[in-house]
Design a protein around this motif. Structure first.
Motif, PDB file in Angstrom:
ATOM      1  N   VAL A 101      38.731 -47.257  -7.730  1.00 17.07           N
ATOM      2  CA  VAL A 101      40.143 -46.858  -7.699  1.00 17.07           C
ATOM      3  C   VAL A 101      40.962 -47.986  -7.081  1.00 17.07           C
ATOM      4  O   VAL A 101      40.718 -48.372  -5.941  1.00 17.07           O
ATOM      5  N   GLY A 102      41.919 -48.502  -7.798  1.00 19.80           N
ATOM      6  CA  GLY A 102      42.727 -49.612  -7.295  1.00 19.80           C
ATOM      7  C   GLY A 102      43.927 -49.158  -6.473  1.00 19.80           C
ATOM      8  O   GLY A 102      44.360 -48.018  -6.574  1.00 19.80           O
ATOM      9  N   ALA A 103      44.453 -50.057  -5.668  1.00 23.70           N
ATOM     10  CA  ALA A 103      45.725 -49.810  -4.972  1.00 23.70           C
ATOM     11  C   ALA A 103      46.735 -50.771  -5.601  1.00 23.70           C
ATOM     12  O   ALA A 103      47.399 -50.443  -6.570  1.00 23.70           O
ATOM     13  N   GLU A 104      46.831 -51.983  -5.055  1.00 26.17           N
ATOM     14  CA  GLU A 104      47.721 -52.970  -5.672  1.00 26.17           C
ATOM     15  C   GLU A 104      47.121 -53.414  -7.014  1.00 26.17           C
ATOM     16  O   GLU A 104      46.108 -52.905  -7.440  1.00 26.17           O
ATOM     17  N   LYS A 105      47.732 -54.361  -7.664  1.00 26.79           N
ATOM     18  CA  LYS A 105      47.280 -54.836  -8.980  1.00 26.79           C
ATOM     19  C   LYS A 105      45.785 -55.170  -8.926  1.00 26.79           C
ATOM     20  O   LYS A 105      45.330 -55.924  -8.071  1.00 26.79           O
ATOM     21  N   VAL A 106      45.051 -54.624  -9.855  1.00 23.52           N
ATOM     22  CA  VAL A 106      43.591 -54.787  -9.861  1.00 23.52           C
ATOM     23  C   VAL A 106      43.218 -56.099 -10.551  1.00 23.52           C
ATOM     24  O   VAL A 106      43.720 -56.398 -11.624  1.00 23.52           O
ATOM     25  N   PRO A 107      42.338 -56.908  -9.928  1.00 24.80           N
ATOM     26  CA  PRO A 107      41.922 -58.170 -10.554  1.00 24.80           C
ATOM     27  C   PRO A 107      41.280 -57.914 -11.925  1.00 24.80           C
ATOM     28  O   PRO A 107      40.593 -56.909 -12.104  1.00 24.80           O
ATOM     29  N   TRP A 108      41.502 -58.835 -12.868  1.00 29.85           N
ATOM     30  CA  TRP A 108      41.025 -58.604 -14.239  1.00 29.85           C
ATOM     31  C   TRP A 108      39.505 -58.500 -14.299  1.00 29.85           C
ATOM     32  O   TRP A 108      38.940 -57.857 -15.189  1.00 29.85           O
ATOM     33  N   GLU A 109      38.821 -59.115 -13.307  1.00 27.59           N
ATOM     34  CA  GLU A 109      37.345 -59.059 -13.340  1.00 27.59           C
ATOM     35  C   GLU A 109      36.826 -57.635 -13.230  1.00 27.59           C
ATOM     36  O   GLU A 109      35.733 -57.340 -13.716  1.00 27.59           O
ATOM     37  N   VAL A 110      37.606 -56.758 -12.572  1.00 26.43           N
ATOM     38  CA  VAL A 110      37.161 -55.367 -12.422  1.00 26.43           C
ATOM     39  C   VAL A 110      37.013 -54.731 -13.809  1.00 26.43           C
ATOM     40  O   VAL A 110      36.052 -54.009 -14.081  1.00 26.43           O
ATOM     41  N   TYR A 111      37.968 -55.035 -14.697  1.00 24.79           N
ATOM     42  CA  TYR A 111      37.892 -54.502 -16.065  1.00 24.79           C
ATOM     43  C   TYR A 111      36.628 -54.994 -16.772  1.00 24.79           C
ATOM     44  O   TYR A 111      36.054 -54.303 -17.598  1.00 24.79           O
ATOM     45  N   GLN A 112      36.214 -56.225 -16.425  1.00 21.46           N
ATOM     46  CA  GLN A 112      35.029 -56.821 -17.063  1.00 21.46           C
ATOM     47  C   GLN A 112      33.740 -56.267 -16.476  1.00 21.46           C
ATOM     48  O   GLN A 112      32.796 -55.950 -17.204  1.00 21.46           O
TER      49      GLN A 112
END
Lengths: 174, 174
Positions: free
Chosen positions: A108-119
């Motif tokens: 679960v993210g708070a601020e903008k989630v780094p794109w690596e999380v999607y990967q």
């Protein structure tokens, strides 16, 4: 089903209340632990531990200064990584598949989630493609994963327990 | 089913983010309107209206300086008043009964809720008897009332729409 939650990108002060709510929602709706990442605000751990002590059940709250390592470790330990994001696949399409897993880790993210999380995530899933609340999304995901059984969860060794009332409040001191 | 949400006891500043989240969760998960009570913080109405303008659908956000009158009016207009509280009857016991109603008004508190709310409400219902988050509780209530159909809701006249992705983000500008 073993359920962990990882809270990414906490910001001191600004996210105090929402991260506390994300943590308490995890506990109340059947997760076994939450790992907080981002800036460290020990007050949240204290609040949640104190609630667990009084209201019972086993629930662990810890802090990790390295979210990427924590995500990778969960994956190595057999957890399916489910990232909650409004951009992902609809929960109602993926729920059945996830219900068969033994270990799930919800990110679960708070601020903008780094794109690596999607990967890194095994699944990116959305609770509607609309902007709303990470706490609400987490609640629906936990509810769908456990098919509503989490609502009947018993909390062992509680010092306080509510007896449901049609009107008013009744709390047992055990 | 017509669904209204009433947010009680907003406190300027302190509740800005949670009341915004309660409002956006109401919109995303199928409610038709929210009425904010307590202290007036017009920024919330602006934020939510701006999101509705961009993301579509019909959703109304208004302010009432008299919560008691607003509750009574809803009741007079045929709404079943459902108060979300950890002290109430379990949602899983009441959901079937509520699913047959045509008009439901969900009452969500911020600070300590006046005891009259417990009396006026047709149902006081809990999402677990554990302390967690009013946003999470609201999400589960909306989900149960609509049997999950709210997750497939279409938002008309949207300027922005997400196309669900396995990895990454795709937003259509319409």
């Amino acid at each position: 089903m073993q359920i962990s939650v990882i809270r990414l990108g906490h910001r001191v002060g600004r996210d105090l209340r929402t991260t506390t709510h994300v943590s308490l929602t995890s506990r109340a709706l059947g997760a076994n632990e939450i790992i907080l990442c981002g800036e460290h605000e020990p007050q949240i751990e204290k609040t949640v531990q104190s609630i667990t002590e009084r209201w019972g059940g086993e629930f662990y709250i810890t802090y990790s200064s390295n979210w990427k390592k924590t995500l990778r470790e969960k994956q190595k330990n057999g957890f399916t990584l489910v990232h909650s994001t409004m951009y992902g696949e609809p929960i109602q399409k993926i729920a059945k598949k996830l219900q068969t897993k033994r270990k799930i880790c919800i990110v679960v993210g708070a601020e903008k989630v780094p794109w690596e999380v999607y990967q890194i995530a095994d699944y990116n899933i959305s609770v509607t493609g609309q902007p709303h609340s990470e706490t609400a999304a987490l609640a629906i995901i936990l509810h769908e994963l456990q098919k509503g059984k989490e609502l009947r969860k018993k909390f062992s060794n509680a010092k306080l327990r509510i007896v449901p009332q049609k009107k008013g409040k009744k709390v047992l001191q055990l």
